[in-house]
Design a protein around this motif. Structure first.
Motif, PDB file in Angstrom:
ATOM      1  N   GLY A 112       0.804  -1.227   0.000  1.00 19.83           N
ATOM      2  CA  GLY A 112       0.000   0.000   0.000  1.00 19.83           C
ATOM      3  C   GLY A 112       0.830   1.267   0.000  1.00 19.83           C
ATOM      4  O   GLY A 112       1.804   1.379   0.753  1.00 19.83           O
ATOM      5  N   ASP A 113       0.477   2.217  -0.907  1.00 17.71           N
ATOM      6  CA  ASP A 113       1.138   3.534  -0.874  1.00 17.71           C
ATOM      7  C   ASP A 113       0.098   4.651  -0.847  1.00 17.71           C
ATOM      8  O   ASP A 113       0.367   5.768  -1.270  1.00 17.71           O
ATOM      9  N   ASP A 114      -1.082   4.282  -0.314  1.00 19.82           N
ATOM     10  CA  ASP A 114      -2.153   5.277  -0.230  1.00 19.82           C
ATOM     11  C   ASP A 114      -2.518   5.590   1.222  1.00 19.82           C
ATOM     12  O   ASP A 114      -3.647   5.946   1.530  1.00 19.82           O
ATOM     13  N   TYR A 115      -1.558   5.400   2.107  1.00 20.01           N
ATOM     14  CA  TYR A 115      -1.784   5.764   3.508  1.00 20.01           C
ATOM     15  C   TYR A 115      -1.577   7.265   3.688  1.00 20.01           C
ATOM     16  O   TYR A 115      -0.920   7.920   2.857  1.00 20.01           O
ATOM     17  N   ASN A 116      -2.102   7.757   4.796  1.00 22.19           N
ATOM     18  CA  ASN A 116      -1.963   9.176   5.107  1.00 22.19           C
ATOM     19  C   ASN A 116      -0.599   9.452   5.759  1.00 22.19           C
ATOM     20  O   ASN A 116      -0.490   9.757   6.942  1.00 22.19           O
ATOM     21  N   GLY A 147       3.065   7.962   1.507  1.00 22.24           N
ATOM     22  CA  GLY A 147       1.931   7.055   1.302  1.00 22.24           C
ATOM     23  C   GLY A 147       2.139   5.649   1.855  1.00 22.24           C
ATOM     24  O   GLY A 147       1.203   4.850   1.884  1.00 22.24           O
ATOM     25  N   ARG A 197      -2.849  -2.869   0.146  1.00 24.97           N
ATOM     26  CA  ARG A 197      -2.628  -2.845   1.591  1.00 24.97           C
ATOM     27  C   ARG A 197      -2.727  -4.264   2.151  1.00 24.97           C
ATOM     28  O   ARG A 197      -3.480  -5.075   1.620  1.00 24.97           O
TER      29      ARG A 197
END
Ligand code: UFG
Length: 345
Positions: A225-229, A233, A300
């Motif tokens: 996952g590279d869409d974390y806050n 990311g 993720r």
């Protein structure tokens, strides 16, 4: 100086256990190991001897074997204390085999506590985990940060174990003095490349997966996952060199010995205080070792927390311990160990 005091190290042949035995030997303690080699190899004893000049005594067996535990305490005479590592530790496996985890991790602690009580051994250092914080509301996490519902049976065994210790020290006539060390993410290996992590099968953890990919044992690493806050990311963790972590156990032991005789339980974060993302770990690995890593961004992984890193003031102040080794060093040592395992020059 507490020279030649005998300490029982359960799981002392494992990753963190073996590094701790090295540090205990080097600090003048005599480590006696019990290990069932369910996730470690017998050859580690010889390697510890190569590093320290001392071959620790080893009992092969299970901490769930109450008879064996009693025999060890009987034969060895008075232990100055116990460092209890022996436990199952794979998050995913614990979801599949919850009873194995509850049985192994909790029953062995109960048997150990009972045996310590019978033999009047007071000092205990227990391996806990930052997993008890779950996804923290505030960062960095302090020892007072709330515990969250565990994400896995493994994590729950650590949370329950802390409660068992907390209750036990309050018992009538208890003489238990216990500290739980909440580890953040232990990585790296001994700089000698003589001991390190030996993951069974496909590694779940980031750094062994990185080193196995670099060694050609895995085709590519997937970043979960590279869409974390987070700034890039990817998830943020507090990666601590296993040698620093091992030293924290020696300090925790000294701390226990310096307290009075009253029973007590206390908790300490053992991390660096600094968070690094997955991509930072990969880039640092590439840079310090002069390598390119084959990786790709994927989905993720369920159960992952977004970011967690420690506040370590309490450990600094009360244990007189602080992480000294950098992420660079840890990733160099991790690669040194992998090269040794894979016969790479
Ligand atoms: N990661 C990847 N790809 C991989 C492996 C891991 O991107 O192939 C990422 C994870 O998503 C996570 C980070 O790398 O963001 C670290 O993952 P690890 O599996 O190395 O470590 P965890 O933080 O998930 O788990 C560790 C310990 C557990 C403990 C937990 C507490 O291994 O025992 O910390 O948070 F419960």
């Amino acid at each position: 100086m507490s020279k030649s005091k005998k300490i029982l190290v359960t799981g002392g042949a494992g990753f963190i256990g073996s590094h701790t035995v090295v540090e205990l030997n080097q600090a003048g303690y005599e480590a006696v190991i019990i290990d069932n080699f369910s996730n470690s190899e017998k050859g580690v004893i010889e390697q510890i001897e190569k590093i320290t000049g001392i071959a620790p005594k080893i009992y092969e067996g299970d901490c769930n074997d109450i008879q064996l535990m009693q025999n060890i305490f009987d034969q060895e005479g008075l232990f100055a204390g116990v460092i209890h590592f022996a436990a199952y530790k794979a998050v995913g496996e614990s979801v599949e085999k919850p009873l194995d985890y509850y049985h192994n991790n909790l029953n062995s602690l109960l048997i150990l506590l009972r045996t310590m009580e019978n033999f009047k051994v007071s000092n205990l250092v227990f391996s806990s985990s930052c997993t008890v914080y779950g996804e923290p509301d505030l960062l960095p996490v302090t020892e007072e940060s709330p515990k969250k519902q565990a994400e896995s049976p493994y994590g729950n065994t650590k949370a329950i174990s802390e409660e068992i210790l907390e209750d036990t020290v309050k018992g009538k006539n208890s003489n238990l003095k216990a500290v739980a060390l909440r580890y953040f993410n232990p990585i790296g290996a001994h700089p000698s490349s003589l001991i390190g992590e030996l993951p069974l099968g496909v590694p779940n953890n980031l750094v062994p997966f990185i080193t196995q990919t670099a060694a050609g044992l895995r085709e590519r690493l997937t970043v979960f996952g590279d869409d974390y806050n987070t700034p890039d990311g990817t998830c943020i963790r507090d990666y601590i060199h296993v040698v620093d972590l091992a030293k924290a156990h020696v300090k925790a032991f000294e701390y226990l010995e310096n307290q009075g005789n009253d029973s007590f339980f206390d908790l300490f974060n053992v991390g660096t205080g600094k968070g690094n993302s997955v991509l930072e770990a990969i880039k640092t690995f590439e840079q310090v070792n002069g390598l390119k890593l084959n990786y790709t961004i994927g989905q993720r992984r369920s159960g992952d927390v977004e970011k967690v890193f420690a506040k370590v003031d309490k450990s600094e102040k009360l244990l007189n311990w602080k992480a000294e080794l950098s992420l660079d060093q840890a990733l160099k040592d991790a690669w040194g160990w992998q090269k040794k395992l894979s016969n790479i020059k």
